[in-house]
Scaffold this active site. Structure first.
Site, PDB file in Angstrom:
ATOM      1  N   HIS A 206      -4.048   9.387 -15.106  1.00  0.00           N
ATOM      2  CA  HIS A 206      -3.614  10.487 -14.223  1.00  0.00           C
ATOM      3  C   HIS A 206      -4.495  11.679 -14.507  1.00  0.00           C
ATOM      4  O   HIS A 206      -4.841  12.523 -13.362  1.00  0.00           O
ATOM      5  CB  HIS A 206      -2.209  10.567 -13.801  1.00  0.00           C
ATOM      6  N   GLU A 451       2.251  -2.865  -7.514  1.00  0.00           N
ATOM      7  CA  GLU A 451       1.561  -2.370  -9.005  1.00  0.00           C
ATOM      8  C   GLU A 451       2.083  -2.996  -9.730  1.00  0.00           C
ATOM      9  O   GLU A 451       1.663  -2.814 -11.027  1.00  0.00           O
ATOM     10  CB  GLU A 451       1.724  -0.940  -8.816  1.00  0.00           C
ATOM     11  N   ASP A 475      -2.223   0.609 -11.694  1.00  0.00           N
ATOM     12  CA  ASP A 475      -1.119  -0.071 -12.687  1.00  0.00           C
ATOM     13  C   ASP A 475      -1.098  -1.653 -12.664  1.00  0.00           C
ATOM     14  O   ASP A 475      -0.758  -2.193 -13.662  1.00  0.00           O
ATOM     15  CB  ASP A 475       0.284   0.530 -12.105  1.00  0.00           C
ATOM     16  N   CYS A 522      -3.993   1.705  -2.408  1.00  0.00           N
ATOM     17  CA  CYS A 522      -4.216   3.273  -2.836  1.00  0.00           C
ATOM     18  C   CYS A 522      -4.545   3.590  -4.284  1.00  0.00           C
ATOM     19  O   CYS A 522      -4.488   4.666  -4.689  1.00  0.00           O
ATOM     20  CB  CYS A 522      -3.077   3.959  -2.379  1.00  0.00           C
TER      21      CYS A 522
HETATM   22  C1  PEP Z   1      -1.541   2.877  -8.773  1.00  0.00           C
HETATM   23  O1  PEP Z   1      -0.980   2.530  -9.835  1.00  0.00           O
HETATM   24  O2  PEP Z   1      -2.730   2.175  -8.443  1.00  0.00           O
HETATM   25  C2  PEP Z   1      -1.153   4.022  -8.015  1.00  0.00           C
HETATM   26  C3  PEP Z   1      -1.857   4.453  -6.895  1.00  0.00           C
HETATM   27  O3  PEP Z   1      -0.411   4.937  -8.280  1.00  0.00           O
HETATM   28  P1  PEP Z   1      -0.588   6.046  -9.813  1.00  0.00           P
HETATM   29  O4  PEP Z   1      -1.937   5.975 -10.025  1.00  0.00           O
HETATM   30  O5  PEP Z   1      -0.151   7.211  -9.226  1.00  0.00           O
HETATM   31  O6  PEP Z   1       0.248   5.246 -10.767  1.00  0.00           O
HETATM   32 MG    MG Z   2       1.029   3.401 -10.105  1.00  0.00          MG
END
Ligand code: PEP
Ligand code: MG
Length: 593
Positions: A206, A451, A475, A522
């Site tokens: 992140h 995910e 994920d 996403c």
């Molecule tokens: C993902 O896991 O692809 C996602 C969009 O959520 P995050 O990156 O916030 O875990």
């Molecule tokens: Mg995620």
């Protein structure tokens, strides 16, 4: 060691290589973040809270041990005297974090003086460091510094944030640090910070995502970074090529100034696409939305011409603070975003805390388990602590009066979890209506993140219980391939093009299609133009990404022929090898212009 390297760096250009996680170039003075840049809270704790405080301290020590262990593993990959020296130093730190006078003394201060853990560390550290400084032996005197470093590391682990906000820096400063957490990144103001570079961190963590969102060039996972740069050194961060150049030569600077001018020209050209509709050459419309973390990213989301917010990561509202955001505060933050989007939908994801995304404000309700990626995180935490979920859902339902919203649940792995959330939501709706509180009408659709591999494999049953799907490829890739997305040592193995990941995406798309529910992607692949043809070819028609990536993805959509993309996707799905898949994608992309 530090002085020698510094002298070399001062007289000579030094090029360091790492993971380029956020593209672009930053040129500016280095700001090396010292462990000491923290505010230490001091307070008395009641006797009944002593065991909890000791547990908090012990968790921080475990975390510090983990960090030093990681640094040591990294040091083993260096060569020569530097590796040896660093190895000894880190061993000394590991030892101090064991059952030593430092740790014992801190525990005593918590238990007997009833001091909060941070204050206890500060006092014990100062006492021990002082006694070392008084010694005649020069070697023992140097240990005072080590005690301080270890103590400050524990304090950072206790506070989980820098709390300084990188605000007193020269504009354009480049932050150099051992590690930067997602919460740290949330404090960076792109008006002040030019970019950053770290020793630890992977490309899909992140911190990397936040860097891309804020448009800050960043390079992570650079082994020899600390010690090679000092505050004030001129530094270039080349996030596109994964390079950090310390004290660049005049020729190198000129070359990078030219690159900066070219990047500015390119972004002006892409900005012209803002009002252009995203439609393929054969007339298929594609929805392009943005992912945002912080309300301050809203302007950028509007400027890039997004059709909505496909993912609002609400966990950032819980970071860098000691208390939980109230319902009113969440309502106001969401209302500002929903109003700002002027009728375009906003998909609000409920709290996705856990793993590397820690929130200080969750305090007692959350601490990392043995395996944070698999532990009490995301929807599991929300269901275990109903007050967290209820406060958040109420804020979303109320804010939904100001524009279209959708509610998205993270880390779903079972149909029962969706049912439980629906039950909580139904009860809340009844209560709010009874009280005459205005809420969204019609009620927001309730969707799930796909995910977790198990969720993708059970997509048919989830599609019957959910109103929409959002595929989180970050994920999904991590859990399918068992590769930590935030770990630099395995970053080269993190590959969303692995046939197993692609099959899970295909599975989910087909399930959503059969159940006639909307689906978006996403994860970070949605914002990378090299994947656009493949995702569209697999049947995805809605992509959500960081605002900075949207113009480039739109330009790719405009170049594409949907029929050709579908044909190529079919050929790709017959492949067993990720390398071959990449070659087929590259080959297809090369034909576009
Ligand atoms: C993902 O896991 O692809 C996602 C969009 O959520 P995050 O990156 O916030 O875990
Ligand atoms: Mg995620």
């Amino acid at each position: 060691m530090k002085t020698d390297q510094k002298q070399t760096a001062k007289t000579k250009e030094l090029i360091l290589k790492g993971l380029g996680v956020s593209p672009g170039v930053a040129i500016g003075p280095a700001h090396v973040r010292e462990l000491g840049e923290i505010n230490v809270p001091e307070y008395q704790i009641p006797a009944a809270k002593v065991p909890k405080e000791r547990e908090r301290f012990s968790n921080a020590v475990t975390k510090a041990l983990n960090q030093v262990g990681k640094l040591k593993a990294k040091a083993l990959t260096f060569h020569g005297a530097a590796a040896e020296e660093l190895g000894y130093l880190l061993d000394a730190h590991l030892q101090m974090l064991g059952s030593t006078r430092l740790i014992g003394g801190i525990e005593r201060r918590i238990a007997e003086d009833r001091r909060n853990a941070e204050a206890a560390v500060m006092a014990e550290m100062a006492d021990i460091a002082h006694s070392f400084e008084e010694m005649d032996d020069a070697y023992l005197r140097t240990r005072a510094q080590e005690v301080r470093e270890v103590g400050l590391r524990i304090i950072r682990c206790l506070t989980d944030a820098t709390l300084t906000g990188f605000s007193n820096l020269d504009p354009g400063s480049v932050i150099i640090a051992e590690d930067i957490t997602p919460a740290d990144t949330a404090l960076m103001d792109p008006e002040v910070v030019g970019g950053f570079a770290t020793v630890l961190g992977g490309a899909e963590g992140h911190t990397a995502i936040m860097a891309r969102s804020l448009g800050l060039p960043a390079v992570l996972g650079i082994g020899g970074l600390i010690g090679a740069v000092e505050s004030g050194d001129k530094v270039i961060v080349d996030g596109t090529r994964g390079l950090v150049i310390v004290n660049p030569s005049a020729a190198r600077l000129a070359e990078y100034q030219k690159t900066l001018r070219a990047l500015a020209r390119e972004s002006r050209a892409l900005a012209r696409l803002q009002k252009v509709r995203a439609v393929t050459r054969d007339g298929e419309p594609v929805s392009l939305q943005v992912n945002i973390e912080l309300p301050r990213e809203l302007d950028h989301a509007v400027e890039c011409g997004a059709q909505g917010i496909g993912l609002l990561r609400t966990e950032f509202l819980y970071m860098n603070r000691r208390d939980l955001p109230s319902e009113e505060e969440q309502y106001e933050a969401l209302t500002e975003i929903i109003r700002g989007m002027k009728g375009r939908p906003v998909t609000v994801r409920t709290l996705d805390i856990g793993g590397e995304k820690l929130a200080t404000s969750l305090g007692d309700q959350f601490h990392e388990g043995l395996n944070p990626a698999l532990g009490l995180r995301a929807i599991r935490l929300s269901l275990k602590e109903p007050s967290l979920l209820e406060t958040q859902l109420t804020a979303i339902l109320r804010a939904g009066c100001h524009g279209p919203v959708r509610i998205l649940l993270p880390m779903i792995s079972a149909v029962s979890e969706i049912r439980e959330v629906r039950k909580v939501m139904d009860a809340l709706v009844k209560r709010l209506k009874r009280r005459g509180v205005q809420i969204a009408d019609p009620l927001p659709p309730l969707g799930v993140m796909i995910e977790v591999p198990g969720a993708a494999l059970a997509a048919d049953s989830l599609a019957r219980a959910a109103d929409f799907f959002a595929i989180g490829t970050n994920d999904l890739t991590m859990y399918t391939l068992a590769i930590d997305r935030g770990e630099e040592r395995v970053a080269h193995l993190f590959n969303p093009l692995h046939p197993a990941v692609l099959r899970l995406i295909q599975f989910s798309v087909e399930a959503a299609f059969r159940a006639r529910i909307p689906l978006s992607v996403c994860g970070e692949v949605a914002g990378d133009p090299q994947f656009t043809a493949l995702l569209l070819g697999l049947g995805v028609r809605d992509l959500s990404m960081t605002a900075n990536a949207l113009p480039r993805v739109k330009s790719r959509v405009l170049q594409l022929d949907m029929q050709a993309a579908m044909q190529r996707a079919r050929a790709i799905m017959d492949q067993a090898d990720a390398g071959r898949i990449k070659a087929l994608i590259d080959d297809f992309n090369e034909t576009l212009h």
